[in-house]
Design a protein around this motif. Structure first.
Motif, PDB file in Angstrom:
ATOM      1  N   GLY A 178       4.854   1.174   0.869  1.00 19.79           N
ATOM      2  CA  GLY A 178       3.885   2.014   0.159  1.00 19.79           C
ATOM      3  C   GLY A 178       3.904   1.723  -1.334  1.00 19.79           C
ATOM      4  N   ALA A 179       5.126   1.600  -1.898  1.00 26.28           N
ATOM      5  CA  ALA A 179       5.252   1.350  -3.338  1.00 26.28           C
ATOM      6  C   ALA A 179       4.690  -0.022  -3.690  1.00 26.28           C
ATOM      7  CB  ALA A 179       6.728   1.436  -3.743  1.00 26.28           C
ATOM      8  N   ARG A 180       4.980  -1.008  -2.851  1.00 28.94           N
ATOM      9  CA  ARG A 180       4.455  -2.355  -3.143  1.00 28.94           C
ATOM     10  C   ARG A 180       2.932  -2.365  -3.075  1.00 28.94           C
ATOM     11  NH1 ARG A 180       8.148  -6.706   0.147  1.00 28.94           N
ATOM     12  NH2 ARG A 180      10.017  -5.419   0.268  1.00 28.94           N
ATOM     13  N   LEU A 181       2.396  -1.620  -2.097  1.00 28.76           N
ATOM     14  CA  LEU A 181       0.950  -1.651  -1.892  1.00 28.76           C
ATOM     15  C   LEU A 181       0.184  -0.880  -2.964  1.00 28.76           C
ATOM     16  CD1 LEU A 181       1.012  -1.364   1.966  1.00 28.76           C
ATOM     17  CD2 LEU A 181      -0.058  -3.193   0.677  1.00 28.76           C
ATOM     18  N   ALA A 182       0.910  -0.120  -3.776  1.00 26.33           N
ATOM     19  CA  ALA A 182       0.242   0.589  -4.872  1.00 26.33           C
ATOM     20  C   ALA A 182      -0.435  -0.411  -5.802  1.00 26.33           C
ATOM     21  CB  ALA A 182       1.267   1.425  -5.634  1.00 26.33           C
ATOM     22  N   HIS A 183       0.016  -1.685  -5.721  1.00 26.28           N
ATOM     23  CA  HIS A 183      -0.549  -2.714  -6.604  1.00 26.28           C
ATOM     24  C   HIS A 183      -1.651  -3.519  -5.935  1.00 26.28           C
ATOM     25  CE1 HIS A 183       2.794  -1.731  -9.129  1.00 26.28           C
ATOM     26  NE2 HIS A 183       3.619  -1.959  -8.116  1.00 26.28           N
ATOM     27  N   LEU A 184      -2.181  -2.995  -4.837  1.00 18.03           N
ATOM     28  CA  LEU A 184      -3.222  -3.742  -4.113  1.00 18.03           C
ATOM     29  C   LEU A 184      -4.588  -3.383  -4.706  1.00 18.03           C
ATOM     30  CD1 LEU A 184      -3.386  -5.715  -1.686  1.00 18.03           C
ATOM     31  CD2 LEU A 184      -3.837  -3.730  -0.254  1.00 18.03           C
ATOM     32  N   ASP A 185      -5.058  -4.202  -5.611  1.00 18.53           N
ATOM     33  CA  ASP A 185      -6.321  -3.902  -6.299  1.00 18.53           C
ATOM     34  C   ASP A 185      -7.502  -3.907  -5.326  1.00 18.53           C
ATOM     35  OD1 ASP A 185      -4.948  -3.742  -8.612  1.00 18.53           O
ATOM     36  OD2 ASP A 185      -5.356  -5.812  -9.238  1.00 18.53           O
ATOM     37  N   GLY A 186      -8.406  -2.967  -5.522  1.00 22.94           N
ATOM     38  CA  GLY A 186      -9.629  -2.936  -4.700  1.00 22.94           C
ATOM     39  C   GLY A 186      -9.473  -2.149  -3.423  1.00 22.94           C
ATOM     40  N   ALA A 187      -8.247  -1.698  -3.120  1.00 19.30           N
ATOM     41  CA  ALA A 187      -8.019  -0.948  -1.878  1.00 19.30           C
ATOM     42  C   ALA A 187      -7.899   0.539  -2.186  1.00 19.30           C
ATOM     43  CB  ALA A 187      -6.752  -1.432  -1.195  1.00 19.30           C
ATOM     44  N   THR A 188      -8.513   1.366  -1.352  1.00 21.33           N
ATOM     45  CA  THR A 188      -8.396   2.819  -1.512  1.00 21.33           C
ATOM     46  C   THR A 188      -7.936   3.411  -0.181  1.00 21.33           C
ATOM     47  OG1 THR A 188     -10.713   3.096  -0.927  1.00 21.33           O
ATOM     48  CG2 THR A 188     -10.213   2.995  -3.271  1.00 21.33           C
ATOM     49  N   LEU A 217       2.147  -0.283  10.732  1.00 18.71           N
ATOM     50  CA  LEU A 217       0.680  -0.295  10.608  1.00 18.71           C
ATOM     51  C   LEU A 217       0.253   0.137   9.203  1.00 18.71           C
ATOM     52  CD1 LEU A 217      -2.127  -0.537  12.021  1.00 18.71           C
ATOM     53  CD2 LEU A 217      -1.936   1.903  12.515  1.00 18.71           C
ATOM     54  N   VAL A 218      -0.568  -0.696   8.577  1.00 16.09           N
ATOM     55  CA  VAL A 218      -1.091  -0.386   7.241  1.00 16.09           C
ATOM     56  C   VAL A 218      -2.617  -0.375   7.345  1.00 16.09           C
ATOM     57  CG1 VAL A 218      -1.282  -1.191   4.862  1.00 16.09           C
ATOM     58  CG2 VAL A 218       0.846  -1.560   6.122  1.00 16.09           C
ATOM     59  N   THR A 219      -3.243   0.675   6.841  1.00 16.45           N
ATOM     60  CA  THR A 219      -4.709   0.680   6.787  1.00 16.45           C
ATOM     61  C   THR A 219      -5.154   1.027   5.369  1.00 16.45           C
ATOM     62  OG1 THR A 219      -4.820   2.996   7.464  1.00 16.45           O
ATOM     63  CG2 THR A 219      -5.082   1.359   9.209  1.00 16.45           C
ATOM     64  N   PHE A 220      -6.274   0.470   4.977  1.00 19.58           N
ATOM     65  CA  PHE A 220      -6.882   0.827   3.687  1.00 19.58           C
ATOM     66  C   PHE A 220      -8.356   0.496   3.740  1.00 19.58           C
ATOM     67  CE2 PHE A 220      -4.931  -3.375   3.329  1.00 19.58           C
ATOM     68  CZ  PHE A 220      -6.009  -4.164   2.967  1.00 19.58           C
ATOM     69  N   GLU A 221      -9.098   1.071   2.808  1.00 20.54           N
ATOM     70  CA  GLU A 221     -10.521   0.748   2.716  1.00 20.54           C
ATOM     71  C   GLU A 221     -10.731  -0.208   1.560  1.00 20.54           C
ATOM     72  OE1 GLU A 221     -13.464   3.909   2.766  1.00 20.54           O
ATOM     73  OE2 GLU A 221     -12.127   5.076   4.054  1.00 20.54           O
ATOM     74  N   ALA A 222     -11.658  -1.112   1.743  1.00 20.91           N
ATOM     75  CA  ALA A 222     -12.015  -2.041   0.668  1.00 20.91           C
ATOM     76  C   ALA A 222     -13.397  -2.605   0.967  1.00 20.91           C
ATOM     77  CB  ALA A 222     -10.988  -3.160   0.560  1.00 20.91           C
ATOM     78  N   ALA A 250     -11.685 -10.164   1.370  1.00 20.73           N
ATOM     79  CA  ALA A 250     -10.666 -10.149   2.431  1.00 20.73           C
ATOM     80  C   ALA A 250      -9.618 -11.218   2.168  1.00 20.73           C
ATOM     81  CB  ALA A 250     -11.330 -10.363   3.789  1.00 20.73           C
ATOM     82  N   THR A 251     -10.056 -12.414   1.773  1.00 21.24           N
ATOM     83  CA  THR A 251      -9.113 -13.508   1.494  1.00 21.24           C
ATOM     84  C   THR A 251      -8.166 -13.114   0.363  1.00 21.24           C
ATOM     85  OG1 THR A 251     -10.855 -15.045   2.095  1.00 21.24           O
ATOM     86  CG2 THR A 251      -8.987 -15.969   0.927  1.00 21.24           C
ATOM     87  N   ALA A 252      -8.749 -12.552  -0.701  1.00 20.53           N
ATOM     88  CA  ALA A 252      -7.926 -12.162  -1.856  1.00 20.53           C
ATOM     89  C   ALA A 252      -6.923 -11.072  -1.469  1.00 20.53           C
ATOM     90  CB  ALA A 252      -8.840 -11.679  -2.987  1.00 20.53           C
ATOM     91  N   LEU A 253      -7.350 -10.126  -0.657  1.00 27.10           N
ATOM     92  CA  LEU A 253      -6.445  -9.036  -0.235  1.00 27.10           C
ATOM     93  C   LEU A 253      -5.288  -9.600   0.595  1.00 27.10           C
ATOM     94  CD1 LEU A 253      -9.115  -6.353   0.730  1.00 27.10           C
ATOM     95  CD2 LEU A 253      -7.331  -6.047  -0.992  1.00 27.10           C
ATOM     96  N   LEU A 254      -5.594 -10.508   1.496  1.00 22.46           N
ATOM     97  CA  LEU A 254      -4.549 -11.083   2.348  1.00 22.46           C
ATOM     98  C   LEU A 254      -3.550 -11.864   1.494  1.00 22.46           C
ATOM     99  CD1 LEU A 254      -3.303 -11.715   5.059  1.00 22.46           C
ATOM    100  CD2 LEU A 254      -4.975 -13.517   5.390  1.00 22.46           C
ATOM    101  N   GLN A 255      -4.068 -12.642   0.548  1.00 16.79           N
ATOM    102  CA  GLN A 255      -3.165 -13.402  -0.334  1.00 16.79           C
ATOM    103  C   GLN A 255      -2.252 -12.470  -1.104  1.00 16.79           C
ATOM    104  OE1 GLN A 255      -6.046 -15.704  -2.475  1.00 16.79           O
ATOM    105  NE2 GLN A 255      -5.731 -17.528  -1.194  1.00 16.79           N
TER     106      GLN A 255
END
Ligand code: ATP
Length: 313
Positions: A246-256, A264-269, A276-281
């Motif tokens: 959760g803490a690491r994913l706080a830095h996932l830009d563009g995801a809400t 299991l991780v879910t987010f909206e983007a 999608a490519t940028a999020l996976l990277q």
């Protein structure tokens, strides 16, 4: 919408101090088929039992064809049928005897009973079982018999509590056809279910319950289109649970609306291949062991996951 066949207004149901249904309102007209979904304990069964007048309500009102279910149970009984999730059947009777008994309770003549019983045995694939004792039927067969029992009186309002749970795959397909045909005959139907995959094919409306409340209710198209075409839910599975995901994913830009539940991780983007490519990277660069990554197609399952509805317990 036309004159509602079923109308619940601000219904509350208590079990002792537990508020199991909390201010629920809905209206169904003829031809409406509402799929009621939600986690275990959300209040679906309680709602259906209250709608059938089998459970006292603490406040609010339930009307069937304009009659109050508690003040006019006889009139309502003629027009409403409920199949509970664990139906009470007369085990010692044969399938045919059971249905004749129910038919007599509804005041059907011998001729009406014979015609209708023949029809429902045929429609619910129980013809071979007409002389079998009810107690010898499998779970799925008992469920089909319970539905036949409910439909024998030809009710306008049909309430089915998890009717497909015990059916085999072929039975589910046939059952979907039956529901669609009842809908097209102009009945008002509520079906509670945990099987989301096919609900959108035959329901006209969806109600999502959580903690006794109807969190969302609308046509299938309204519910499915909730996030708009430009956004979607991404579903990521990790090879193993990561304590600080959760803490690491706080830095996932563009995801809400980020949620982490074990692996299991879910987010909206944004729904876009480059995004999608940028999020996976980014997920990989954050050191997360991604084993699956998918942008979900718009649908009921996606809408349900997106709603963030949580387990009651
Ligand atoms: P499921 O998907 O598991 O069938 P549900 O959505 O149908 O669940 P209900 O059976 O309506 O949920 O239960 C709603 C709440 O009421 C739950 O918290 C449940 O524990 C409680 N409850 C249900 N029946 C009773 C009862 N007879 N006495 C006390 N509490 C009850």
């Amino acid at each position: 919408m036309g004159e509602p066949l079923l109308k619940l207004e601000d219904v509350r149901v208590h079990y002792g101090r537990l508020l199991a249904v909390d201010g629920l309102s809905l209206e169904l007209a003829g031809g409406h088929l509402l799929g009621l979904i939600g986690p275990n304990g959300a209040g679906k069964t309680t709602t259906l039992r209250a709608a059938a007048g089998l459970l006292p309500i603490s406040s609010g009102s339930v009307r069937v064809l304009g009659w109050d279910v508690f003040d006019a149970p006889t009139q309502v009984g003629r027009h409403l049928g409920l199949t509970p999730d664990t139906p009470a059947l007369y085990g010692g009777l044969t399938v045919e005897q059971h249905l004749h008994f129910i038919g007599r309770c509804y005041g059907l003549s011998q001729g009406q009973r014979e015609e209708r019983i023949e029809h429902w045995l045929e429609t619910l694939w129980l013809k071979d079982k007409r002389t079998a004792k009810v107690q010898t039927l499998s779970r799925g067969m008992k469920q089909r018999l319970a539905v036949a029992r409910t439909l024998l009186s030809d009710p306008h309002v049909v309430l089915l509590d998890e009717p497909a749970a015990g059916l085999d795959p072929a039975g589910r397909v046939q059952f979907r056809r039956l529901l669609a045909s009842l809908r097209d005959q102009g009945k008002a139907i509520i079906v509670s279910s945990h099987i989301l995959a096919d609900l959108a094919d035959y329901c006209t409306h969806i109600g999502m319950m959580e903690r006794g409340r109807l969190r969302q209710c609308g046509t299938v198209a309204e519910i499915v289109a909730g996030s708009g075409p430009e956004h979607c839910l991404y579903r990521v599975v990790l090879a193993r649970a990561i304590g600080d995901a959760g803490a690491r994913l706080a830095h996932l830009d563009g995801a809400t609306r980020l949620r982490v539940d074990g692996t299991l991780v879910t987010f909206e983007a944004e729904r876009d291949a480059e995004v999608a490519t940028a999020l996976l990277q980014r997920l990989i660069s954050l050191g997360l062991p991604v084993s699956e990554f998918r942008a979900l197609e718009p649908g009921l399952e996606e809408a349900y996951l997106r709603s963030g509805i949580e387990q009651v317990d």
